[in-house]
Scaffold this motif. Structure first.
Motif, PDB file in Angstrom:
ATOM      1  N   LYS A 148       0.835  -1.206   0.000  1.00  0.00           N
ATOM      2  CA  LYS A 148       0.000   0.000   0.000  1.00  0.00           C
ATOM      3  C   LYS A 148       0.870   1.257   0.000  1.00  0.00           C
ATOM      4  CE  LYS A 148      -3.661   0.627   2.403  1.00  0.00           C
ATOM      5  NZ  LYS A 148      -4.625   0.731   3.522  1.00  0.00           N
ATOM      6  N   ALA A 149       1.944   1.225   0.764  1.00  0.00           N
ATOM      7  CA  ALA A 149       2.835   2.377   0.839  1.00  0.00           C
ATOM      8  C   ALA A 149       3.516   2.630  -0.503  1.00  0.00           C
ATOM      9  CB  ALA A 149       3.881   2.157   1.936  1.00  0.00           C
ATOM     10  N   VAL A 150       3.904   1.560  -1.182  1.00  0.00           N
ATOM     11  CA  VAL A 150       4.521   1.703  -2.502  1.00  0.00           C
ATOM     12  C   VAL A 150       3.534   2.333  -3.477  1.00  0.00           C
ATOM     13  CG1 VAL A 150       5.449   0.446  -4.496  1.00  0.00           C
ATOM     14  CG2 VAL A 150       6.150  -0.200  -2.188  1.00  0.00           C
ATOM     15  N   MET A 151       2.288   1.861  -3.452  1.00  0.00           N
ATOM     16  CA  MET A 151       1.290   2.410  -4.366  1.00  0.00           C
ATOM     17  C   MET A 151       0.937   3.850  -4.022  1.00  0.00           C
ATOM     18  SD  MET A 151      -1.325  -0.675  -5.417  1.00  0.00           S
ATOM     19  CE  MET A 151      -2.163   0.455  -6.519  1.00  0.00           C
ATOM     20  N   THR A 152       1.035   4.209  -2.753  1.00  0.00           N
ATOM     21  CA  THR A 152       0.813   5.601  -2.352  1.00  0.00           C
ATOM     22  C   THR A 152       1.905   6.497  -2.910  1.00  0.00           C
ATOM     23  OG1 THR A 152      -0.301   4.896  -0.306  1.00  0.00           O
ATOM     24  CG2 THR A 152       0.533   7.153  -0.391  1.00  0.00           C
ATOM     25  N   ASP A 153       3.130   6.018  -2.853  1.00  0.00           N
ATOM     26  CA  ASP A 153       4.261   6.798  -3.355  1.00  0.00           C
ATOM     27  C   ASP A 153       4.300   6.847  -4.879  1.00  0.00           C
ATOM     28  OD1 ASP A 153       4.968   7.187  -0.753  1.00  0.00           O
ATOM     29  OD2 ASP A 153       6.930   6.219  -0.868  1.00  0.00           O
ATOM     30  N   LEU A 154       3.895   5.752  -5.527  1.00  0.00           N
ATOM     31  CA  LEU A 154       3.989   5.653  -6.986  1.00  0.00           C
ATOM     32  C   LEU A 154       2.587   5.549  -7.573  1.00  0.00           C
ATOM     33  CD1 LEU A 154       6.936   3.092  -7.208  1.00  0.00           C
ATOM     34  CD2 LEU A 154       7.067   5.573  -7.401  1.00  0.00           C
ATOM     35  N   THR A 155       2.011   6.681  -7.915  1.00  0.00           N
ATOM     36  CA  THR A 155       0.636   6.701  -8.418  1.00  0.00           C
ATOM     37  C   THR A 155       0.514   6.080  -9.803  1.00  0.00           C
ATOM     38  OG1 THR A 155       0.948   8.940  -9.286  1.00  0.00           O
ATOM     39  CG2 THR A 155       0.035   8.738  -7.067  1.00  0.00           C
ATOM     40  N   ASP A 156       1.629   5.797 -10.464  1.00  0.00           N
ATOM     41  CA  ASP A 156       1.591   5.168 -11.784  1.00  0.00           C
ATOM     42  C   ASP A 156       1.210   3.692 -11.706  1.00  0.00           C
ATOM     43  OD1 ASP A 156       3.069   7.215 -13.863  1.00  0.00           O
ATOM     44  OD2 ASP A 156       3.831   7.405 -11.837  1.00  0.00           O
ATOM     45  N   ILE A 157       1.306   3.084 -10.526  1.00  0.00           N
ATOM     46  CA  ILE A 157       0.916   1.683 -10.363  1.00  0.00           C
ATOM     47  C   ILE A 157      -0.604   1.609 -10.287  1.00  0.00           C
ATOM     48  CG2 ILE A 157       1.050  -0.352  -8.880  1.00  0.00           C
ATOM     49  CD1 ILE A 157       3.749   0.729  -7.861  1.00  0.00           C
ATOM     50  N   VAL A 158      -1.219   0.770 -11.122  1.00  0.00           N
ATOM     51  CA  VAL A 158      -2.679   0.712 -11.168  1.00  0.00           C
ATOM     52  C   VAL A 158      -3.250  -0.385 -10.269  1.00  0.00           C
ATOM     53  CG1 VAL A 158      -2.867   1.742 -13.446  1.00  0.00           C
ATOM     54  CG2 VAL A 158      -2.623  -0.730 -13.261  1.00  0.00           C
ATOM     55  N   VAL A 159      -2.529  -1.480 -10.096  1.00  0.00           N
ATOM     56  CA  VAL A 159      -2.998  -2.578  -9.261  1.00  0.00           C
ATOM     57  C   VAL A 159      -1.795  -3.419  -8.878  1.00  0.00           C
ATOM     58  CG1 VAL A 159      -3.437  -4.109 -11.235  1.00  0.00           C
ATOM     59  CG2 VAL A 159      -4.710  -4.469  -9.102  1.00  0.00           C
ATOM     60  N   LEU A 219      12.784   1.672 -12.771  1.00  0.00           N
ATOM     61  CA  LEU A 219      11.500   1.202 -12.273  1.00  0.00           C
ATOM     62  C   LEU A 219      11.683   0.077 -11.257  1.00  0.00           C
ATOM     63  CD1 LEU A 219       9.325   1.174 -15.529  1.00  0.00           C
ATOM     64  CD2 LEU A 219       9.012   2.646 -13.544  1.00  0.00           C
ATOM     65  N   VAL A 220      12.496  -0.904 -11.606  1.00  0.00           N
ATOM     66  CA  VAL A 220      12.684  -2.050 -10.714  1.00  0.00           C
ATOM     67  C   VAL A 220      13.362  -1.630  -9.409  1.00  0.00           C
ATOM     68  CG1 VAL A 220      13.845  -4.273 -10.418  1.00  0.00           C
ATOM     69  CG2 VAL A 220      12.742  -3.734 -12.587  1.00  0.00           C
ATOM     70  N   SER A 221      14.428  -0.860  -9.505  1.00  0.00           N
ATOM     71  CA  SER A 221      15.150  -0.473  -8.290  1.00  0.00           C
ATOM     72  C   SER A 221      14.297   0.409  -7.390  1.00  0.00           C
ATOM     73  CB  SER A 221      16.461   0.237  -8.649  1.00  0.00           C
ATOM     74  OG  SER A 221      16.211   1.432  -9.375  1.00  0.00           O
ATOM     75  N   THR A 222      13.457   1.255  -7.983  1.00  0.00           N
ATOM     76  CA  THR A 222      12.601   2.119  -7.170  1.00  0.00           C
ATOM     77  C   THR A 222      11.557   1.305  -6.420  1.00  0.00           C
ATOM     78  OG1 THR A 222      12.889   4.014  -8.642  1.00  0.00           O
ATOM     79  CG2 THR A 222      10.958   4.040  -7.225  1.00  0.00           C
ATOM     80  N   VAL A 223      10.912   0.369  -7.124  1.00  0.00           N
ATOM     81  CA  VAL A 223       9.899  -0.456  -6.467  1.00  0.00           C
ATOM     82  C   VAL A 223      10.530  -1.322  -5.377  1.00  0.00           C
ATOM     83  CG1 VAL A 223       8.270  -2.368  -6.784  1.00  0.00           C
ATOM     84  CG2 VAL A 223       8.323  -0.493  -8.431  1.00  0.00           C
ATOM     85  N   VAL A 224      11.641  -1.971  -5.692  1.00  0.00           N
ATOM     86  CA  VAL A 224      12.287  -2.862  -4.726  1.00  0.00           C
ATOM     87  C   VAL A 224      12.773  -2.100  -3.499  1.00  0.00           C
ATOM     88  CG1 VAL A 224      14.263  -4.369  -4.326  1.00  0.00           C
ATOM     89  CG2 VAL A 224      12.945  -4.611  -6.421  1.00  0.00           C
ATOM     90  N   SER A 225      13.434  -0.972  -3.708  1.00  0.00           N
ATOM     91  CA  SER A 225      13.978  -0.221  -2.576  1.00  0.00           C
ATOM     92  C   SER A 225      12.876   0.402  -1.731  1.00  0.00           C
ATOM     93  CB  SER A 225      14.943   0.862  -3.061  1.00  0.00           C
ATOM     94  OG  SER A 225      14.285   1.794  -3.901  1.00  0.00           O
ATOM     95  N   THR A 226      11.819   0.895  -2.389  1.00  0.00           N
ATOM     96  CA  THR A 226      10.714   1.490  -1.637  1.00  0.00           C
ATOM     97  C   THR A 226       9.992   0.432  -0.819  1.00  0.00           C
ATOM     98  OG1 THR A 226      10.411   3.142  -3.392  1.00  0.00           O
ATOM     99  CG2 THR A 226       8.623   2.897  -1.822  1.00  0.00           C
ATOM    100  N   PHE A 227       9.737  -0.727  -1.430  1.00  0.00           N
ATOM    101  CA  PHE A 227       9.071  -1.808  -0.701  1.00  0.00           C
ATOM    102  C   PHE A 227       9.928  -2.272   0.475  1.00  0.00           C
ATOM    103  CE2 PHE A 227       7.666  -6.013   0.358  1.00  0.00           C
ATOM    104  CZ  PHE A 227       6.287  -5.998   0.148  1.00  0.00           C
ATOM    105  N   SER A 228      11.214  -2.478   0.236  1.00  0.00           N
ATOM    106  CA  SER A 228      12.109  -2.945   1.297  1.00  0.00           C
ATOM    107  C   SER A 228      12.167  -1.958   2.456  1.00  0.00           C
ATOM    108  CB  SER A 228      13.521  -3.171   0.746  1.00  0.00           C
ATOM    109  OG  SER A 228      13.532  -4.164  -0.259  1.00  0.00           O
ATOM    110  N   ALA A 229      12.217  -0.666   2.115  1.00  0.00           N
ATOM    111  CA  ALA A 229      12.300   0.362   3.154  1.00  0.00           C
ATOM    112  C   ALA A 229      11.050   0.356   4.030  1.00  0.00           C
ATOM    113  CB  ALA A 229      12.499   1.734   2.505  1.00  0.00           C
ATOM    114  N   TYR A 230       9.886   0.281   3.397  1.00  0.00           N
ATOM    115  CA  TYR A 230       8.650   0.272   4.176  1.00  0.00           C
ATOM    116  C   TYR A 230       8.479  -1.034   4.948  1.00  0.00           C
ATOM    117  CZ  TYR A 230       6.702   4.664   2.448  1.00  0.00           C
ATOM    118  OH  TYR A 230       6.471   5.997   2.197  1.00  0.00           O
ATOM    119  N   TYR A 231       8.946  -2.138   4.386  1.00  0.00           N
ATOM    120  CA  TYR A 231       8.845  -3.416   5.087  1.00  0.00           C
ATOM    121  C   TYR A 231       9.620  -3.351   6.408  1.00  0.00           C
ATOM    122  CZ  TYR A 231       8.732  -8.520   5.729  1.00  0.00           C
ATOM    123  OH  TYR A 231       8.524  -9.785   6.231  1.00  0.00           O
TER     124      TYR A 231
END
Length: 288
Positions: free
Chosen positions: A59-70, A96-108
């Motif tokens: 949820k946090a990743v999708m909040t940060d990255l509004t380009d993700i649709v689902v 794209l990959v590094s941003t998603v992975v790093s953002t998810f890892s940070a919030y986890y």
């Protein structure tokens, strides 16, 4: 940036732009999570705390990255779907990959104490890897989501039966594995019911279906004018001014992001939520 004699090293960078006009799925997986589960005593076959943490990070990743649709998650994996019109980072795969992975890892890691308050993290810390795959059509993207959900059901039924044999049937892992070798879904369901009076259909939906994360707008009735277009036509890019695009982005940012445990294989999920394919924000539901 000032020029220097060292600037030539930029020529060694590899262009990694993803195919245009395709759906981009960035899938992340936990790295070494078998050891992590053992270290922190995750409950078997499913740990609601761990799944809740995965969903909160998504949820946090999708909040940060509004380009993700689902996005869709199960166990220690999550798949994030970018619309075919996405231009974030000019569609550079590495970005794209590094941003998603790093953002998810940070919030986890950041949210860990919320779900495991009595188990402080210690090295080696949780980490994730990721990859990007392009899908040319809506059907391809939906088939990918269906594949992950079907995999969730197959794996969960096996794991539920396996751990029930160990925890309630007092088998060791080798015997439990041997007793399940070659069994079909109906065999596992029968085993659970006949030996342990357990109806698999009554298991929590989060375990059987995984988790779907998306922005919440007013549902549309199937067959209405809003969903009358063919699915691939619905996803075609529309000509927008920069102002219109920015307004849509702001509307997406204001939408509530929800986690549901729904069937994404059937048409109903997509038919009632046309914004997932069109990338056009819907109506914000009225607060009750």
């Amino acid at each position: 940036m000032a020029n220097s004699k060292f600037e030539y090293v930029k020529d060694f960078e590899r262009p990694d732009y993803l195919l245009p006009n395709t759906w981009v799925v960035v899938r992340i997986d936990g790295k070494g999570f078998t050891k992590l589960c053992a270290k922190y005593g995750f409950e078997k076959p499913n740990d609601k705390r761990a799944l809740g943490l995965m969903n909160a990070a998504a949820k946090a990743v999708m909040t940060d990255l509004t380009d993700i649709v689902v996005s869709y998650g199960v166990s220690d994996e999550y798949s994030f779907v970018f619309h075919k019109t996405c231009t974030l980072y000019d569609r550079r795969e590495s970005k794209l990959v590094s941003t998603v992975v790093s953002t998810f890892s940070a919030y986890y890691v950041y949210l860990w104490s919320t779900y495991f308050p009595d188990m402080p993290l210690a090295p080696p810390l949780p980490s994730f890897d990721g990859r990007a795959v392009c899908y040319p059509s809506v059907q391809n993207m939906r088939d990918y989501m269906s594949w992950r959900q079907a995999d969730c059901h197959i794996n969960n039924l096996y794991n539920t039966t396996f751990w029930t044999l160990i925890q309630q049937g007092k088998m060791d892992a080798t015997d439990a594995e041997r007793s399940l070798k070659g069994t079909l879904s109906k065999d596992k369901n029968e085993l659970l019911y006949s030996q342990f009076h357990m109806n698999y259909n009554n298991e929590p939906e989060i375990f059987k279906k995984g988790s779907v994360v998306f922005r919440d707008y007013e549902l549309v009735e199937p067959g209405s004018d809003n969903v009358a277009e063919k699915i691939d036509d619905l996803a075609e890019p529309v000509n927008q001014s920069k102002t219109q695009a920015e307004n849509d982005k702001k509307r997406r940012a204001k939408a509530r992001i929800v986690v549901e445990h729904l069937d994404v294989i059937k048409d109903d999920f997509w038919d009632r939520r046309p914004w997932l394919l069109s990338n056009k924000p819907g109506k914000i539901p009225k607060q009750t």
